[in-house]
Every structure is written in C-alpha cells, then in structure tokens.
Design a protein around this motif. Structure first.
Motif, PDB file in Angstrom:
ATOM      1  N   MET A   1      55.628 -28.736 -24.485  1.00  0.00           N
ATOM      2  CA  MET A   1      55.475 -27.716 -23.416  1.00  0.00           C
ATOM      3  C   MET A   1      54.031 -27.702 -22.897  1.00  0.00           C
ATOM      4  SD  MET A   1      55.779 -24.109 -22.389  1.00  0.00           S
ATOM      5  CE  MET A   1      56.583 -23.967 -20.835  1.00  0.00           C
ATOM      6  N   VAL A   3      50.499 -26.696 -20.842  1.00  0.00           N
ATOM      7  CA  VAL A   3      49.659 -25.506 -20.665  1.00  0.00           C
ATOM      8  C   VAL A   3      49.870 -24.999 -19.246  1.00  0.00           C
ATOM      9  CG1 VAL A   3      47.283 -24.665 -20.628  1.00  0.00           C
ATOM     10  CG2 VAL A   3      47.933 -26.472 -22.229  1.00  0.00           C
ATOM     11  N   THR A   4      50.111 -23.705 -19.083  1.00  0.00           N
ATOM     12  CA  THR A   4      50.356 -23.187 -17.736  1.00  0.00           C
ATOM     13  C   THR A   4      49.204 -22.311 -17.265  1.00  0.00           C
ATOM     14  OG1 THR A   4      51.539 -21.244 -18.569  1.00  0.00           O
ATOM     15  CG2 THR A   4      52.859 -23.187 -18.067  1.00  0.00           C
ATOM     16  N   LYS A   6      48.614 -19.243 -14.643  1.00  0.00           N
ATOM     17  CA  LYS A   6      49.456 -18.266 -13.950  1.00  0.00           C
ATOM     18  C   LYS A   6      48.924 -17.929 -12.559  1.00  0.00           C
ATOM     19  CE  LYS A   6      51.387 -17.934 -18.088  1.00  0.00           C
ATOM     20  NZ  LYS A   6      50.956 -18.840 -19.171  1.00  0.00           N
ATOM     21  N   TYR A 104      58.619 -12.258 -18.407  1.00  0.00           N
ATOM     22  CA  TYR A 104      57.278 -12.551 -18.937  1.00  0.00           C
ATOM     23  C   TYR A 104      57.070 -11.934 -20.319  1.00  0.00           C
ATOM     24  CZ  TYR A 104      56.282 -15.139 -14.887  1.00  0.00           C
ATOM     25  OH  TYR A 104      56.339 -16.132 -13.956  1.00  0.00           O
ATOM     26  N   HIS A 170      48.492 -19.178 -29.668  1.00  0.00           N
ATOM     27  CA  HIS A 170      49.288 -19.987 -28.735  1.00  0.00           C
ATOM     28  C   HIS A 170      49.179 -19.480 -27.302  1.00  0.00           C
ATOM     29  CE1 HIS A 170      52.177 -16.577 -28.934  1.00  0.00           C
ATOM     30  NE2 HIS A 170      51.724 -16.489 -30.163  1.00  0.00           N
ATOM     31  N   GLY A 171      49.497 -20.362 -26.361  1.00  0.00           N
ATOM     32  CA  GLY A 171      49.693 -19.929 -24.991  1.00  0.00           C
ATOM     33  C   GLY A 171      50.947 -19.079 -24.912  1.00  0.00           C
ATOM     34  N   THR A 174      56.201 -17.459 -19.627  1.00  0.00           N
ATOM     35  CA  THR A 174      57.653 -17.334 -19.523  1.00  0.00           C
ATOM     36  C   THR A 174      58.322 -17.766 -20.824  1.00  0.00           C
ATOM     37  OG1 THR A 174      57.709 -19.496 -18.467  1.00  0.00           O
ATOM     38  CG2 THR A 174      57.745 -17.584 -17.013  1.00  0.00           C
ATOM     39  N   SER A 175      57.557 -18.284 -21.772  1.00  0.00           N
ATOM     40  CA  SER A 175      58.014 -18.496 -23.149  1.00  0.00           C
ATOM     41  C   SER A 175      57.061 -17.767 -24.085  1.00  0.00           C
ATOM     42  CB  SER A 175      57.996 -19.977 -23.535  1.00  0.00           C
ATOM     43  OG  SER A 175      58.738 -20.741 -22.634  1.00  0.00           O
ATOM     44  N   HIS A 177      56.029 -18.924 -26.985  1.00  0.00           N
ATOM     45  CA  HIS A 177      55.061 -19.909 -27.459  1.00  0.00           C
ATOM     46  C   HIS A 177      54.928 -21.038 -26.449  1.00  0.00           C
ATOM     47  CE1 HIS A 177      56.093 -18.364 -31.701  1.00  0.00           C
ATOM     48  NE2 HIS A 177      54.959 -17.841 -31.307  1.00  0.00           N
ATOM     49  N   GLU A 178      53.798 -21.084 -25.784  1.00  0.00           N
ATOM     50  CA  GLU A 178      53.479 -22.202 -24.899  1.00  0.00           C
ATOM     51  C   GLU A 178      52.300 -22.953 -25.514  1.00  0.00           C
ATOM     52  OE1 GLU A 178      52.564 -20.701 -20.963  1.00  0.00           O
ATOM     53  OE2 GLU A 178      54.636 -20.087 -20.592  1.00  0.00           O
ATOM     54  N   ASP A 179      52.038 -24.143 -25.023  1.00  0.00           N
ATOM     55  CA  ASP A 179      50.792 -24.820 -25.374  1.00  0.00           C
ATOM     56  C   ASP A 179      49.646 -24.044 -24.747  1.00  0.00           C
ATOM     57  OD1 ASP A 179      51.765 -26.810 -26.953  1.00  0.00           O
ATOM     58  OD2 ASP A 179      52.006 -28.247 -25.321  1.00  0.00           O
TER      59      ASP A 179
END
Ligand code: MF3
Ligand code: CO
Length: 250
Positions: A1, A3-4, A6, A104, A170-171, A174-175, A177-179
């Motif tokens: 996944m 890194v996002t 926003k 979110y 973690h990041g 919308t999840s 746990h994100e990267d």
C-alpha cells in the motif's frame, strides 16, 4: 500500500474523524474506575462511536473480536476485553481505539491509571507521552520519516526503558494501516521525505523493563516477556510545512 498525501477535502474529513474519536476517548477516560471490567470499557466505547454515527474500525479487523483494545499492566497492546477482567486500584490500563467517519479512519491510544498508581507507573506513562511529543517535533515537510523514530528513541534512552520493536506506527487515511511503517526506535537510514498532507499514527509503546514482547494464546494480546508494565501513547497527526497538527488531541 502506497504512502498517500491527502487533499484539502480529505484533510477536513480526517480532522472530523479524529475529533469525534478524541471525544469518545474523553468519555471513556472519565468512566474508568476500579471494579469495572475491561468489557465494560469496550461496551461504552463501542456505544459512543456509534452514537457519533461512526463505525469502530478495530472490530473484525483481521478477526479482532472487539471495538476497543484494553490492555492492562504487562499487556502492551491489543488486549481483548473480558467480562471477568476487573480493573483494580493501582492498575494501568491502555485504551486503543479508532473509528471510520465518511470513509476516513482515525486511531489513538492512551494509558490511564486506575485510582492511585505507583510513582514508577506515573513516570512511565508521562515519559511515553513525552517521547511522542519529542518525536513529532521532527514531523514536518522536508524532514525524513526516521527523524521521528530517532527522536522517540533519544527521548526514552536516558531512562533505560524497553522500546517495543515488534509493533510500529503507520500511515492512516481511507485504511487504518497505510504505508509508511513508523518504528519507535533508532534507524540507520533516513526514510522517506515527509510531505505536507501526510496523515500518520505515531504510537510509542514503552516497557518499564526489557523491550521483548510475546503473544498470548488468544493470538492478539501482546504482553511483555519479563512481566513489566507497559505504556502506549498514540495520536493521528497531519504533516504540514510548519508544526504538525495533532488531530486526535483533547
Ligand atoms: N490500534 C492499532 C494500531 O495502532 C490497531 C489495532 S487493530 C486491532 O495499529 F485489530 F487490534 F484492533
Ligand atoms: Co495505530
């Protein structure tokens, strides 16, 4: 996944998600007293989350059976609430919870004392909290991810406490746990470059004794190997070009 980063609209939704979660936490904290069960906390937290029109994101996450993680004394994280686990005066209890608002996720944790607690326990809780704040001083655009890890490590090092290595921050977005993954101990590399608009859950887990942890037979509850008590402090934060914004503060 991946890194996002926003958008402004997503940041507004993250802010609202985190604000609602902080409110849930404040109400759970007020309810804590000797004689209540860890399940009582879960029932209350679940109800508060749903009253806000939100969904508890921990419930059924990889099969986790409750909405709130309630970890007592030598339990580090992911304690499963039980009707027969009664809080006693002098215990320390770590609550970890999250919710979903309009898609979110938010995530936060705190360790609280049950009634009067030992000086040793108070210091562990306070220094764990302080390590989070020392860590996020580095969380600004242009710095690197592991600047945060190194700052948390340096904050705890003088006390000789065990920094848990098996679980990390973690990041989040919308999840749950994100990267990226965010270790709480020193790193050799610098890690990725931080950008404004990243939302991160930073969560030092600190043991009074050694850093080693083990899993109970329930496959969830993480406990210290040496039986020492453990504290947890987590907020969801927003990286900006200046000081980070703590989204789950109350
Ligand atoms: N709060 C934990 C974290 O910060 C996630 C708990 S997942 C659960 O990553 F399934 F245990 F609830
Ligand atoms: Co988390």
């Amino acid at each position: 996944m991946a890194v996002t980063v926003k958008s402004q609209r997503e940041i507004e939704l993250m802010r609202e998600s985190c604000k609602l979660l902080a409110d849930v936490f404040q109400n759970m904290e007020r309810a804590i007293h000797p004689g209540m069960s860890t399940m009582d906390i879960n029932i209350l937290g679940d109800k508060l989350i749903r009253e806000h029109g939100c969904i508890p994101n921990f419930l059924h996450y990889n099969g986790y059976p409750a909405s709130i993680c309630v970890s007592v004394n030598d339990e580090v994280v992911h304690g499963i609430p039980r009707r027969d686990h009664i809080l006693q005066e002098g215990d320390i209890v770590s609550l970890d919870a999250g919710l979903i608002y309009k898609g979110y996720h938010s995530d936060m944790a705190r360790t609280f004392g049950v009634g009067e607690i030992s000086e040793e326990a108070k210091l562990l809780i306070e220094r764990t909290r302080q390590s989070f704040f020392d860590g996020i001083k580095m969380a600004k655009a242009g710095n690197h991810l592991y600047d945060i890890s190194n700052a948390i490590n340096a904050s705890i090092k003088p006390y000789g406490y065990g920094i848990v290595r098996d679980l990390v921050g973690h990041g989040i977005g919308t999840s749950l746990h994100e990267d990226p993954q965010i270790p709480n101990f020193a790193q050799r590399r610098r890690g990725l470059k931080l950008q404004a608009g990243m939302t991160l859950a930073i969560e030092p887990m600190i043991n009074l004794g050694r850093a080693d942890v083990e899993w109970l037979d329930d496959d969830w509850t993480v406990v210290t190997e040496d039986g020492s008590i453990s504290a947890h402090y987590e907020n969801t934060i927003l990286v900006t070009d200046g000081d980070p914004e703590i989204l789950t503060l109350y």
